[in-house]
Design an enzyme around this catalytic site. Structure first.
Site, PDB file in Angstrom:
ATOM      1  N   SER A  49      30.158  30.366  47.807  1.00 11.69           N
ATOM      2  CA  SER A  49      30.569  31.759  47.981  1.00 11.69           C
ATOM      3  C   SER A  49      29.534  32.743  47.446  1.00 11.69           C
ATOM      4  CB  SER A  49      31.916  32.005  47.300  1.00 11.69           C
ATOM      5  OG  SER A  49      32.940  31.274  47.941  1.00 11.69           O
ATOM      6  N   GLY A 237      30.137  36.106  52.001  1.00  9.90           N
ATOM      7  CA  GLY A 237      29.893  37.174  52.958  1.00  9.90           C
ATOM      8  C   GLY A 237      31.093  38.000  53.382  1.00  9.90           C
ATOM      9  N   CYS A 263      40.640  32.255  49.070  1.00 13.06           N
ATOM     10  CA  CYS A 263      39.558  33.242  49.018  1.00 13.06           C
ATOM     11  C   CYS A 263      39.234  33.789  50.420  1.00 13.06           C
ATOM     12  CB  CYS A 263      38.334  32.648  48.333  1.00 13.06           C
ATOM     13  SG  CYS A 263      37.267  33.906  47.583  1.00 13.06           S
ATOM     14  N   GLY A 307      34.549  39.603  46.725  1.00 15.99           N
ATOM     15  CA  GLY A 307      34.138  41.000  46.779  1.00 15.99           C
ATOM     16  C   GLY A 307      34.931  41.819  47.780  1.00 15.99           C
ATOM     17  N   HIS A 346      41.007  31.290  42.970  1.00 14.81           N
ATOM     18  CA  HIS A 346      40.735  29.860  43.136  1.00 14.81           C
ATOM     19  C   HIS A 346      41.655  29.024  42.249  1.00 14.81           C
ATOM     20  CE1 HIS A 346      37.066  29.877  45.664  1.00 14.81           C
ATOM     21  NE2 HIS A 346      36.980  31.115  45.218  1.00 14.81           N
ATOM     22  N   GLU A 348      41.953  25.905  42.079  1.00 14.16           N
ATOM     23  CA  GLU A 348      41.251  24.713  41.579  1.00 14.16           C
ATOM     24  C   GLU A 348      40.398  25.031  40.358  1.00 14.16           C
ATOM     25  OE1 GLU A 348      38.009  26.758  43.706  1.00 14.16           O
ATOM     26  OE2 GLU A 348      40.163  26.546  44.038  1.00 14.16           O
TER      27      GLU A 348
END
EC number: 6.3.5.5
Length: 371
Positions: A49, A237, A263, A307, A346, A348
């Site tokens: 990421s 991105g 995400c 982001g 996340h 995890e």
């Protein structure tokens, strides 16, 4: 550590931050972002990421435990690595430390040098982070070789993080299959830059993983592999560049297939729902981000690296499941009628707290209900 030459971080507003170079002698461009994580730099540096980004660490001490061997594995995937190589464009830190740890195979300096990634230390990273927090993320370049900085600034102002598809740079070109010892389910993972930590959690739960390239037809893959569910991974991105991917995900909604996203995966599920995405001023990147589950009322600490976020009012068939307790942004969504869940953070961790590993168990319950 030897003598280190001068290096520079050049920002699009013309700021030049001087430090000492480590890692590779080169020039790399990217969006300049920061993480507040105190530990876990090997995981952060290898997180897909972060592709296209120069990472600043607020914790001043980096490299303290070195870099561990990839021979330490779980389910065939190396521990403390989130992909097979460093994905950040550059690493900016305050102090570069000598490692002292039983599992250390090399120093942070040696690792970056081997992988061709530049680093900069001796920087007041907290002052730099305050600047980004006040002015927002910006384009920049990390320079660890002799060059004309004016020319570098011109190049910085030509690049566009927003219009670059970084997913195609980190997604596999062909399918990859990971099989646990006792297979209970098979899930197709749309690999937009999936972290090894996510794969490990799926494999721990008896889920055979079939990773497919980002531009494949997810529904076609689901049926051709006779899968039980679909997983939409994290990745780098701008999510709005992947509208065709979102359209293919939308087609899968009609089949009532169990799905989970993390995400970027959550953002694409929202886009498939017709929702809107906006860019955060400086993002959420760290391992101490508080999130609240609106169904249970419980709060927990999470790992985050994003982001962009969902405009909650724009959701149609999804409802907000979790929110960020710092800014109330959307951290989890559930479909109103279909077996689909997603988180922006996340669960995890890797690195970070294990407070929300239970989200993977929720996905398993969905798979069990459809078996």
């Amino acid at each position: 550590m030897g003598v280190h030459k001068k290096g520079y971080l050049v920002l699009e507003d013309g700021s030049v931050i001087e430090g000492k170079a480590f890692g590779a002698e080169t020039i790399r461009y990217g969006e300049v972002v920061f993480t507040t994580a105190m530990v876990g730099y090997p995981e952060s540096l290898t997180d897909p990421s972060y592709k296209g980004q120069i990472l600043i660490a607020t914790n001043p001490l980096m490299g303290t435990y070195g870099v561990s061997s990839k021979s330490l594995k779980e389910h065939g995937l190396p521990l403390h690595y989130e992909s097979d190589s460093i994905k950040v464009e550059g690493f900016v830190i305050s102090f570069l430390m000598r490692p002292n740890h039983w599992s250390s195979e090399m120093t942070l300096d040696e690792w970056l040098r081997r992988e061709g990634v530049p680093g900069l230390y001796g920087v007041d990273t907290r002052a730099l982070v305050k600047k980004i927090r006040e002015e927002g993320v910006m384009r920049g370049a990390i320079v660890t070789t002799e060059t004309d900085l004016e020319e570098i600034l011109e190049n910085i102002r030509k690049i566009s993080y927003e219009s670059t598809n970084f997913v195609e740079l980190v997604s596999p070109k062909n399918p990859i299959v990971h099989t646990p010892k006792n297979v209970k389910f098979r899930v197709v993972v749309l690999d937009l830059g999936v972290k090894f930590g996510i794969l490990r959690e799926l494999l721990k739960r008896g889920i055979e993983v079939v990773r497919i390239p980002w531009n494949w037809d997810i529904l076609e893959a689901y049926y051709s592999y006779n899968a039980d569910g679909i997983f939409i991974s994290n990745g780098p991105g701008n999510p709005t560049l992947l509208k065709e991917v979102a359209k293919r995900i939308r087609k899968a909604f009609n089949e009532e297939i169990p799905m989970m996203g993390i995400c970027l995966g959550q953002q694409l599920l929202a886009l498939a729902d017709g929702a809107e995405i906006y860019k955060l001023k400086y993002g959420h990147r760290g391992i101490n981000k508080p999130v609240k589950d609106l169904e249970s009322g419980k709060a927990f600490v999470t790992t985050q690296n994003h982001g962009y976020a969902i405009v909650p009012e724009s959701l149609n068939e999804f409802k907000v499941w979790m929110v960020n307790l710092d800014d109330n942004s959307v951290e989890g969504i559930k479909h109103e009628s279909l077996p689909i869940i997603a988180t922006q953070y996340h669960p995890e961790a890797s690195p970070g707290p294990w407070d929300s590993l239970w989200v993977f168990d929720e996905f398993v319950k969905i798979l069990e209900g459809r078996k």
